[in-house]
Design a protein around this motif. Structure first.
Motif, PDB file in Angstrom:
ATOM      1  N   GLY A 180       0.795  -1.229   0.000  1.00 16.70           N
ATOM      2  CA  GLY A 180       0.000   0.000   0.000  1.00 16.70           C
ATOM      3  C   GLY A 180       0.824   1.275   0.000  1.00 16.70           C
ATOM      4  N   LYS A 181       2.120   1.157   0.274  1.00 17.10           N
ATOM      5  CA  LYS A 181       2.966   2.368   0.274  1.00 17.10           C
ATOM      6  C   LYS A 181       3.083   3.010  -1.103  1.00 17.10           C
ATOM      7  CE  LYS A 181       5.875   1.583   4.339  1.00 17.10           C
ATOM      8  NZ  LYS A 181       7.259   1.383   4.838  1.00 17.10           N
ATOM      9  N   VAL A 182       2.745   2.249  -2.158  1.00 19.68           N
ATOM     10  CA  VAL A 182       2.791   2.860  -3.497  1.00 19.68           C
ATOM     11  C   VAL A 182       1.768   3.978  -3.614  1.00 19.68           C
ATOM     12  CG1 VAL A 182       3.648   0.758  -4.602  1.00 19.68           C
ATOM     13  CG2 VAL A 182       1.187   1.165  -4.478  1.00 19.68           C
ATOM     14  N   GLY A 183       0.767   4.000  -2.722  1.00 26.03           N
ATOM     15  CA  GLY A 183      -0.250   5.045  -2.780  1.00 26.03           C
ATOM     16  C   GLY A 183       0.025   6.228  -1.878  1.00 26.03           C
TER      17      GLY A 183
ATOM     18  N   LEU B 222      -4.886   0.777   1.877  1.00 24.49           N
ATOM     19  CA  LEU B 222      -4.595   0.861   0.451  1.00 24.49           C
ATOM     20  C   LEU B 222      -4.060  -0.474  -0.070  1.00 24.49           C
ATOM     21  CD1 LEU B 222      -2.870   4.365   0.194  1.00 24.49           C
ATOM     22  CD2 LEU B 222      -5.120   3.731  -0.699  1.00 24.49           C
ATOM     23  N   GLY B 223      -3.196  -1.101   0.720  1.00 24.85           N
ATOM     24  CA  GLY B 223      -2.635  -2.382   0.316  1.00 24.85           C
ATOM     25  C   GLY B 223      -3.683  -3.471   0.242  1.00 24.85           C
ATOM     26  N   SER B 224      -4.522  -3.567   1.282  1.00 27.29           N
ATOM     27  CA  SER B 224      -5.544  -4.622   1.269  1.00 27.29           C
ATOM     28  C   SER B 224      -6.580  -4.376   0.179  1.00 27.29           C
ATOM     29  CB  SER B 224      -6.227  -4.722   2.636  1.00 27.29           C
ATOM     30  OG  SER B 224      -6.947  -3.545   2.942  1.00 27.29           O
ATOM     31  N   ASP B 225      -6.890  -3.108  -0.105  1.00 29.35           N
ATOM     32  CA  ASP B 225      -7.832  -2.802  -1.185  1.00 29.35           C
ATOM     33  C   ASP B 225      -7.271  -3.228  -2.537  1.00 29.35           C
ATOM     34  OD1 ASP B 225      -9.606  -1.760   0.621  1.00 29.35           O
ATOM     35  OD2 ASP B 225      -9.198   0.352   0.142  1.00 29.35           O
ATOM     36  N   ALA B 226      -5.965  -2.999  -2.741  1.00 29.15           N
ATOM     37  CA  ALA B 226      -5.345  -3.387  -4.006  1.00 29.15           C
ATOM     38  C   ALA B 226      -5.371  -4.899  -4.176  1.00 29.15           C
ATOM     39  CB  ALA B 226      -3.906  -2.868  -4.061  1.00 29.15           C
ATOM     40  N   ILE B 227      -5.088  -5.624  -3.097  1.00 28.75           N
ATOM     41  CA  ILE B 227      -5.099  -7.089  -3.173  1.00 28.75           C
ATOM     42  C   ILE B 227      -6.519  -7.599  -3.373  1.00 28.75           C
ATOM     43  CG2 ILE B 227      -4.619  -9.202  -1.877  1.00 28.75           C
ATOM     44  CD1 ILE B 227      -2.320  -7.622  -0.501  1.00 28.75           C
ATOM     45  N   GLU B 228      -7.478  -6.961  -2.727  1.00 31.51           N
ATOM     46  CA  GLU B 228      -8.877  -7.351  -2.905  1.00 31.51           C
ATOM     47  C   GLU B 228      -9.317  -7.153  -4.349  1.00 31.51           C
ATOM     48  OE1 GLU B 228     -13.283  -6.473  -0.963  1.00 31.51           O
ATOM     49  OE2 GLU B 228     -11.469  -5.735   0.007  1.00 31.51           O
ATOM     50  N   GLN B 229      -8.843  -6.082  -4.976  1.00 30.36           N
ATOM     51  CA  GLN B 229      -9.166  -5.851  -6.383  1.00 30.36           C
ATOM     52  C   GLN B 229      -8.556  -6.946  -7.252  1.00 30.36           C
ATOM     53  OE1 GLN B 229     -11.225  -3.381  -7.796  1.00 30.36           O
ATOM     54  NE2 GLN B 229     -10.987  -4.825  -9.491  1.00 30.36           N
ATOM     55  N   ALA B 230      -7.331  -7.338  -6.907  1.00 32.40           N
ATOM     56  CA  ALA B 230      -6.696  -8.435  -7.652  1.00 32.40           C
ATOM     57  C   ALA B 230      -7.490  -9.725  -7.503  1.00 32.40           C
ATOM     58  CB  ALA B 230      -5.264  -8.635  -7.158  1.00 32.40           C
TER      59      ALA B 230
ATOM     60  N   GLU C  40      -5.562 -18.532  -3.231  1.00 30.56           N
ATOM     61  CA  GLU C  40      -5.536 -18.737  -1.782  1.00 30.56           C
ATOM     62  C   GLU C  40      -4.590 -17.799  -1.058  1.00 30.56           C
ATOM     63  OE1 GLU C  40      -4.819 -22.437   1.360  1.00 30.56           O
ATOM     64  OE2 GLU C  40      -4.549 -22.708  -0.792  1.00 30.56           O
ATOM     65  N   PHE C  41      -3.376 -17.636  -1.584  1.00 27.62           N
ATOM     66  CA  PHE C  41      -2.402 -16.853  -0.832  1.00 27.62           C
ATOM     67  C   PHE C  41      -2.804 -15.386  -0.746  1.00 27.62           C
ATOM     68  CE2 PHE C  41      -0.705 -15.714  -4.960  1.00 27.62           C
ATOM     69  CZ  PHE C  41      -0.168 -14.452  -4.760  1.00 27.62           C
ATOM     70  N   LEU C  42      -3.664 -14.918  -1.676  1.00 27.32           N
ATOM     71  CA  LEU C  42      -4.085 -13.520  -1.632  1.00 27.32           C
ATOM     72  C   LEU C  42      -4.948 -13.231  -0.402  1.00 27.32           C
ATOM     73  CD1 LEU C  42      -4.915 -12.671  -5.360  1.00 27.32           C
ATOM     74  CD2 LEU C  42      -2.921 -11.964  -4.012  1.00 27.32           C
ATOM     75  N   VAL C  43      -5.661 -14.252   0.096  1.00 25.88           N
ATOM     76  CA  VAL C  43      -6.464 -14.054   1.314  1.00 25.88           C
ATOM     77  C   VAL C  43      -5.542 -13.716   2.481  1.00 25.88           C
ATOM     78  CG1 VAL C  43      -8.039 -15.160   2.940  1.00 25.88           C
ATOM     79  CG2 VAL C  43      -8.250 -15.624   0.480  1.00 25.88           C
TER      80      VAL C  43
END
Length: 373
Positions: A219-222, A248-256, A265-268
């Motif tokens: 999320g630091k990219v944001g 920001l980081g969890s939102d980006a991963i959730e979008q992925a 699985e590992f994205l959870v």
């Protein structure tokens, strides 16, 4: 003929006359080996060239055909060789017994050459088909393993590429990703047998945790450069913006996750780590102020790993602490910042933490590997 080589047939009969008749019948089309007893048959069957088919007499003195068959099946070298029983016992009961024990066919004496040749040909074709399928299955398993391995490599590279996006924007982090990944795996391995963690920390989950850990600060990219790269401590309003990197980081991963064709699985775990690794055991952390077991286990492990590495790493506003100083701070946070059991795992694995820190040290001098007093 298979690949230019005549199939090998082992004929077993205590009568030399019967062996001669069968040999003469088969030799034009097959390589024939012969045995006059069960003992000799077992020795021949276990040596090259291995038989593709065995014609086995049932009624033999000493070791009869049924015992020979049982021993053939018990030996890994000979257990898959098809066997045709050949016997003067032509009753239905004898035939059923032969087929029940696992013979592929049963031929009654006196031999009718055309029938024997037809059945031998059929069984050799079936064996060739089984061998081909076995080879194909082995090839497919090897190919599947190779492709899965390639996919895992691509996945790992992609994860690190994404994680390095954050790292590139924050040049002080360096090998932080590798170190924290090692710390998380170390903690997970220590806690695998713990009653509170055993059901969660399976072999598979530990691997997935290690894979996910490098994404904790994606999320630091944001975060604006003026805040992320500020050469000094942040103002309160700047700190509030910095803290948004967790969501920001969890939102980006959730979008992925939503964009993926199927669940990954590992994205959870990666989402839990990114979102909650700044939560504290006593509820004073961010972004959601979770406390105790409400904080996902993956994030609790990452929290300790991240803080330890931050303490021993140089920053523009502070020099690196020694391992002993970092140790003392982690211990002081037991039950307030960190899950007490996770701290206990850290205590057990402290030497390993130090080894990981040294192995992936930055170019700058690293704090000495001292032990707590």
């Amino acid at each position: 003929m298979i690949d230019g080589v005549l199939p090998t047939i082992l004929i077993v009969d205590d009568s030399p006359e019967n062996l001669t008749v069968l040999s003469e019948l088969l030799q034009p089309d097959y390589r024939v080996r012969a045995a006059t007893s069960g003992e000799k048959a077992l020795r021949i069957a276990a040596t090259e060239p291995w038989p593709d088919l065995i014609l086995l007499d049932v009624m033999m003195p000493g070791m009869d055909g049924y015992e020979v068959f049982t021993r053939l099946r018990a030996d890994p070298v000979t257990c898959e060789i098809p066997v045709i029983f050949v016997t003067a016992m032509d009753s239905a009961e004898a035939e059923l017994r032969g087929l029940d024990v696992g013979a592929v066919d049963y031929i009654a004496k006196p031999i009718i050459p055309a029938i024997l040749l037809a059945r031998v040909h059929t069984q050799l074709e079936l064996k060739q088909a089984r061998d081909w399928l076995k080879d194909q299955n082995a090839w497919l398993e090897t190919e599947l393993a190779r492709r899965m391995s390639e996919n895992l490599v691509v996945q790992d590279v992609s994860i690190h590429a994404l994680a390095h996006l954050a790292e590139i924007r924050d040049p002080e982090t360096g090998n932080h990703l590798r170190r924290t990944q090692g710390y998380v795996r170390s903690l997970a391995n220590q806690l695998r047998e713990h009653p509170r963690f055993a059901s969660f920390l399976t072999d598979h989950t530990v691997d997935q945790l290690s894979k996910s850990a490098p994404l904790h600060d994606i999320g630091k990219v944001g975060i604006p450069d003026s805040i992320l790269l500020k050469p000094g401590r942040l103002m309160p309003e700047e700190w509030e913006i910095m803290k948004t990197h967790a969501k920001l980081g969890s939102d980006a991963i959730e979008q992925a996750e939503r964009d993926a064709d199927r669940p990954v699985e590992f994205l959870v775990l990666a989402k839990d780590i990114a979102h909650y690794h700044h939560e504290k055991w006593d509820g004073s952390g961010y972004p959601d102020g979770l406390a105790g077991d409400a904080i996902p286990i993956a994030a609790r492990l990452m929290a300790l790993a991240d803080v330890f590495d931050a303490l021993i790493s140089p920053r523009v506003y502070k020099p690196p602490m020694t391992f002993t100083e970092a140790f003392d701070i982690i211990v002081a946070g037991r039950g307030s910042h960190f899950d007490p059991d996770v701290v206990d795992a850290f205590l057990s694995r402290f030497d390993e933490f130090c080894e990981i820190a040294v192995r992936y040290r930055e170019n700058e001098p690293h704090p000495p590997q001292s032990s707590p007093g």
